[in-house]
Design a protein around this motif. Structure first.
Motif, short mmCIF file in Angstrom:
data_model
loop_
_atom_site.label_atom_id
_atom_site.label_comp_id
_atom_site.label_asym_id
_atom_site.label_seq_id
_atom_site.Cartn_x
_atom_site.Cartn_y
_atom_site.Cartn_z
N GLU A 49 4.65 1.69 -40.88
CA GLU A 49 3.30 2.26 -40.88
C GLU A 49 2.45 1.46 -39.91
O GLU A 49 2.70 0.27 -39.69
N ASP A 50 1.44 2.11 -39.32
CA ASP A 50 0.55 1.46 -38.35
C ASP A 50 1.39 0.78 -37.26
O ASP A 50 1.27 -0.42 -37.01
N THR A 51 2.22 1.59 -36.61
CA THR A 51 3.24 1.08 -35.69
C THR A 51 2.77 1.08 -34.24
O THR A 51 2.13 2.03 -33.79
N LYS A 52 3.13 0.04 -33.54
CA LYS A 52 2.86 -0.07 -32.11
C LYS A 52 4.20 -0.19 -31.38
O LYS A 52 5.09 -0.90 -31.82
N GLU A 53 4.33 0.53 -30.26
CA GLU A 53 5.56 0.51 -29.45
C GLU A 53 5.30 -0.30 -28.18
O GLU A 53 4.31 -0.05 -27.47
N TYR A 54 6.19 -1.24 -27.91
CA TYR A 54 6.09 -2.09 -26.72
C TYR A 54 7.31 -1.88 -25.84
O TYR A 54 8.44 -1.90 -26.32
N VAL A 55 7.07 -1.68 -24.56
CA VAL A 55 8.15 -1.55 -23.58
C VAL A 55 7.89 -2.59 -22.50
O VAL A 55 6.79 -2.66 -21.94
N ASP A 56 8.89 -3.40 -22.23
CA ASP A 56 8.76 -4.50 -21.26
C ASP A 56 7.56 -5.40 -21.60
O ASP A 56 6.84 -5.86 -20.71
N GLY A 57 7.33 -5.60 -22.89
CA GLY A 57 6.27 -6.48 -23.35
C GLY A 57 4.88 -5.89 -23.32
O GLY A 57 3.92 -6.55 -23.68
N LYS A 58 4.75 -4.63 -22.87
CA LYS A 58 3.43 -4.01 -22.77
C LYS A 58 3.30 -2.89 -23.80
O LYS A 58 4.23 -2.11 -24.00
N LEU A 59 2.12 -2.82 -24.43
CA LEU A 59 1.86 -1.78 -25.40
C LEU A 59 1.93 -0.42 -24.73
O LEU A 59 1.26 -0.18 -23.73
N ARG A 60 2.78 0.46 -25.26
CA ARG A 60 2.91 1.79 -24.68
C ARG A 60 2.24 2.84 -25.55
O ARG A 60 1.54 3.71 -25.05
N ARG A 61 2.47 2.79 -26.87
CA ARG A 61 1.92 3.81 -27.78
C ARG A 61 1.55 3.20 -29.12
O ARG A 61 2.12 2.20 -29.54
N ASN A 62 0.63 3.87 -29.79
CA ASN A 62 0.29 3.57 -31.18
C ASN A 62 0.72 4.76 -32.02
O ASN A 62 0.42 5.91 -31.67
N TYR A 63 1.40 4.50 -33.10
CA TYR A 63 1.82 5.54 -34.03
C TYR A 63 1.25 5.23 -35.40
O TYR A 63 1.17 4.07 -35.79
N GLY A 64 0.90 6.25 -36.14
CA GLY A 64 0.51 6.03 -37.53
C GLY A 64 1.73 5.61 -38.32
O GLY A 64 1.80 4.54 -38.88
N ASP A 65 2.74 6.47 -38.32
CA ASP A 65 4.01 6.21 -39.01
C ASP A 65 5.14 6.36 -38.00
O ASP A 65 5.06 7.17 -37.09
N ALA A 66 6.19 5.59 -38.20
CA ALA A 66 7.36 5.69 -37.33
C ALA A 66 8.62 5.53 -38.17
O ALA A 66 8.62 4.84 -39.18
N PHE A 67 9.67 6.20 -37.74
CA PHE A 67 10.96 6.14 -38.41
C PHE A 67 12.00 5.69 -37.39
O PHE A 67 12.14 6.30 -36.34
N VAL A 68 12.68 4.60 -37.68
CA VAL A 68 13.71 4.06 -36.79
C VAL A 68 15.06 4.30 -37.45
O VAL A 68 15.31 3.80 -38.55
#
Length: 81
Positions: A49-68
């Protein structure tokens, strides 16, 4: 057993103990997700919940919920506990 095997924990058991904690999940692809651990199942599928996605150390997206999905290979998880 002196080698520590008796002290080993089941990973899903450990993850169940830290539900609600902030965690970092790194996929084999190198993408990193940071969020609050909401659930984990026997297949190591993880809901955040309240998930942030980082690619190459940089914030790419904010998600409310995420499923991995657990089949994304090795999923090292670190908690800030």
């Amino acid at each position: 057993m002196e080698n520590g095997a008796a002290d080993a924990k089941d990973p899903s058991g450990f993850l169940s103990e830290i539900l609600g904690a902030p965690v970092t999940v790194k996929l084999n692809s190198g993408v990193v997700y940071k969020g609050e651990l909401q659930s984990v199942d026997g297949y190591m599928n993880i809901a955040l919940e309240d998930t942030k996605e980082y690619v190459d150390g940089k914030l790419r997206r904010n998600y409310g919920d995420a499923f991995v999905r657990g089949n994304n290979g090795n999923i090292p998880i670190s908690s800030s506990l």
